[in-house]
Motif scaffolding. Structure first.
Motif, mmCIF file in Angstrom:
data_model
loop_
_atom_site.group_PDB
_atom_site.id
_atom_site.type_symbol
_atom_site.label_atom_id
_atom_site.label_comp_id
_atom_site.label_asym_id
_atom_site.label_seq_id
_atom_site.Cartn_x
_atom_site.Cartn_y
_atom_site.Cartn_z
ATOM 1 N N GLN A 1 -2.188 -5.479 -3.001
ATOM 2 C CA GLN A 1 -3.427 -5.356 -2.262
ATOM 3 C C GLN A 1 -4.111 -4.038 -2.636
ATOM 4 O O GLN A 1 -3.462 -3.108 -3.130
ATOM 5 C CB GLN A 1 -3.155 -5.382 -0.754
ATOM 6 C CG GLN A 1 -2.454 -6.640 -0.265
ATOM 7 C CD GLN A 1 -3.336 -7.868 -0.365
ATOM 8 O OE1 GLN A 1 -4.433 -7.915 0.211
ATOM 9 N NE2 GLN A 1 -2.862 -8.873 -1.094
ATOM 10 N N ILE A 2 -5.405 -3.961 -2.384
ATOM 11 C CA ILE A 2 -6.135 -2.726 -2.677
ATOM 12 C C ILE A 2 -5.522 -1.554 -1.926
ATOM 13 O O ILE A 2 -5.442 -0.436 -2.441
ATOM 14 C CB ILE A 2 -7.624 -2.891 -2.314
ATOM 15 C CG1 ILE A 2 -8.277 -3.895 -3.271
ATOM 16 C CG2 ILE A 2 -8.359 -1.555 -2.361
ATOM 17 C CD1 ILE A 2 -9.693 -4.263 -2.918
ATOM 18 N N GLU A 3 -5.043 -1.815 -0.716
ATOM 19 C CA GLU A 3 -4.430 -0.761 0.094
ATOM 20 C C GLU A 3 -3.153 -0.211 -0.528
ATOM 21 O O GLU A 3 -2.676 0.859 -0.132
ATOM 22 C CB GLU A 3 -4.092 -1.283 1.497
ATOM 23 C CG GLU A 3 -5.285 -1.860 2.248
ATOM 24 C CD GLU A 3 -5.395 -3.368 2.107
ATOM 25 O OE1 GLU A 3 -5.340 -4.062 3.132
ATOM 26 O OE2 GLU A 3 -5.528 -3.829 0.946
ATOM 27 N N ASP A 4 -2.586 -0.927 -1.502
ATOM 28 C CA ASP A 4 -1.354 -0.488 -2.158
ATOM 29 C C ASP A 4 -1.616 0.471 -3.313
ATOM 30 O O ASP A 4 -0.667 0.938 -3.954
ATOM 31 C CB ASP A 4 -0.573 -1.705 -2.693
ATOM 32 C CG ASP A 4 -0.149 -2.656 -1.581
ATOM 33 O OD1 ASP A 4 0.163 -2.174 -0.480
ATOM 34 O OD2 ASP A 4 -0.146 -3.875 -1.822
ATOM 35 N N SER B 1 -3.088 4.039 -4.637
ATOM 36 C CA SER B 1 -3.553 5.387 -4.330
ATOM 37 C C SER B 1 -4.148 5.977 -5.597
ATOM 38 O O SER B 1 -3.414 6.447 -6.482
ATOM 39 C CB SER B 1 -2.406 6.267 -3.818
ATOM 40 O OG SER B 1 -2.854 7.604 -3.649
ATOM 41 N N ARG C 1 10.497 -0.153 -0.087
ATOM 42 C CA ARG C 1 9.243 0.391 -0.609
ATOM 43 C C ARG C 1 9.558 1.306 -1.780
ATOM 44 O O ARG C 1 10.517 2.069 -1.745
ATOM 45 C CB ARG C 1 8.533 1.165 0.496
ATOM 46 C CG ARG C 1 7.249 1.875 0.094
ATOM 47 C CD ARG C 1 6.768 2.710 1.264
ATOM 48 N NE ARG C 1 5.499 3.363 1.008
ATOM 49 C CZ ARG C 1 5.358 4.502 0.326
ATOM 50 N NH1 ARG C 1 6.443 5.095 -0.189
ATOM 51 N NH2 ARG C 1 4.165 5.038 0.149
ATOM 52 N N ARG D 1 -10.307 2.110 -10.505
ATOM 53 C CA ARG D 1 -11.338 2.597 -9.582
ATOM 54 C C ARG D 1 -12.654 1.838 -9.797
ATOM 55 O O ARG D 1 -13.319 1.423 -8.841
ATOM 56 C CB ARG D 1 -11.557 4.097 -9.788
ATOM 57 C CG ARG D 1 -12.513 4.724 -8.761
ATOM 58 C CD ARG D 1 -12.789 6.183 -9.113
ATOM 59 N NE ARG D 1 -11.556 6.960 -9.166
ATOM 60 C CZ ARG D 1 -10.977 7.503 -8.101
ATOM 61 N NH1 ARG D 1 -11.527 7.346 -6.905
ATOM 62 N NH2 ARG D 1 -9.872 8.207 -8.229
ATOM 63 N N ARG E 1 -14.714 -2.048 -2.497
ATOM 64 C CA ARG E 1 -13.801 -2.826 -1.661
ATOM 65 C C ARG E 1 -12.714 -1.938 -1.058
ATOM 66 O O ARG E 1 -12.252 -0.996 -1.692
ATOM 67 C CB ARG E 1 -13.147 -3.946 -2.476
ATOM 68 C CG ARG E 1 -14.117 -5.031 -2.945
ATOM 69 C CD ARG E 1 -13.379 -6.168 -3.620
ATOM 70 N NE ARG E 1 -12.699 -5.740 -4.842
ATOM 71 C CZ ARG E 1 -11.520 -6.193 -5.245
ATOM 72 N NH1 ARG E 1 -10.869 -7.083 -4.506
ATOM 73 N NH2 ARG E 1 -10.981 -5.780 -6.374
ATOM 74 N N ASN E 2 -12.325 -2.254 0.149
ATOM 75 C CA ASN E 2 -11.283 -1.483 0.832
ATOM 76 C C ASN E 2 -10.030 -2.299 1.121
ATOM 77 O O ASN E 2 -8.956 -1.734 1.345
ATOM 78 C CB ASN E 2 -11.805 -0.911 2.154
ATOM 79 C CG ASN E 2 -12.929 0.084 1.940
ATOM 80 O OD1 ASN E 2 -12.824 0.969 1.100
ATOM 81 N ND2 ASN E 2 -14.017 -0.065 2.683
ATOM 82 N N THR E 3 -10.182 -3.599 1.166
ATOM 83 C CA THR E 3 -9.048 -4.470 1.478
ATOM 84 C C THR E 3 -9.075 -5.696 0.573
ATOM 85 O O THR E 3 -10.050 -5.924 -0.155
ATOM 86 C CB THR E 3 -9.097 -4.948 2.947
ATOM 87 O OG1 THR E 3 -10.306 -5.698 3.153
ATOM 88 C CG2 THR E 3 -9.052 -3.774 3.912
ATOM 89 N N LEU F 1 -5.773 -6.994 -5.022
ATOM 90 C CA LEU F 1 -6.247 -6.112 -6.082
ATOM 91 C C LEU F 1 -6.965 -6.931 -7.145
ATOM 92 O O LEU F 1 -8.034 -6.556 -7.618
ATOM 93 C CB LEU F 1 -5.075 -5.346 -6.703
ATOM 94 C CG LEU F 1 -5.421 -4.427 -7.873
ATOM 95 C CD1 LEU F 1 -6.413 -3.352 -7.443
ATOM 96 C CD2 LEU F 1 -4.157 -3.795 -8.453
#
Length: 225
Positions: free
Chosen positions: A91-94, A96, A112, A126, A132-134, A137
């Protein structure tokens, strides 16, 4: 008496219809051997198959020649060395981007691990993520997540377009990158952590596959002989 061809056909159907990836298939056979009281073969190779540097470059170039999105997707799969099941769950949240890290979560055991990525890949991701935030990916054309089987098909199609003769599958990309890291001098324990192996013994096969030290020894022996 059992008919091997029929049994093999049934096993192939189970693997296909169940959507098992490389690791799932490996675990399934291990479990079946255990329940049948069979021992694994003793003459297993101490190396793994991989793509050469030339084949890897051809593969990635072929992916980008289809479109930038496919190129980035397969480059990410290669460089992160994720299992295909882990990759389709990203996911995008994964991601950094500030730390250049991919966070991999094992949905079964809650484990993890952090997988570093290069600055170059981070910049490209990037641009791909944009505002997008969520969400996944890499979204499928329908807006959802890709299936493991579809990623396997994309890898196979891209290898064919690149003119690579050997069988190419997602886990081969993992083998290829892991061997490259060991060849480049990355400590085997660090490679183990990135790959998510429980035992260092599983990771040592990449040290056996790595060729740089062998080539160096050969050159020195040949030149001084």
């Amino acid at each position: 008496m059992p008919e091997p061809k029929q049994d093999a056909k049934r096993i192939a159907e189970i693997l296909r219809d169940g959507g098992y990836d490389y690791d799932g298939s490996k675990y399934l056979f291990k479990l079946a051997r255990r329940q049948a009281g069979l021992k694994p073969p003793q003459n297993r190779s101490n190396t793994v198959d991989r793509m050469t540097k030339e084949e890897t470059e051809q593969f990635i170039e072929a992916a980008y020649s289809v479109d930038g999105r496919r190129g980035l997707m397969l480059r990410t799969l290669l460089e992160t060395m994720l299992r295909v099941g882990e990759f389709v769950s990203l996911q995008i949240e994964d991601i950094s981007l500030k730390e250049n890290l991919v966070i991999v979560r094992d949905g079964k055991g809650g484990k993890r691990r952090e997988v570093p990525i290069t600055e170059a890949l981070s910049r490209e991701l990037r641009l791909h993520i944009g505002g997008r935030n969520t969400g996944p990916l890499f979204q499928s054309p329908r807006g959802g997540t890709y299936s493991a089987r579809r990623i396997q098909q994309i890898v196979k199609e891209t290898a064919q377009e690149a003119g690579i003769q050997k069988r190419v599958y997602p886990h081969l990309l993992r083998h290829t990158m892991a061997t490259r890291l060991v060849n480049s001098g990355m400590p085997i324990e660090h490679v183990r952590k990135v790959l998510g192996h429980e035992s260092i013994d599983t990771t040592r096969v990449y040290a056996e596959t790595a060729t740089n030290s062998v080539q160096k020894s050969f050159q020195e022996a040949a030149e001084n002989g």
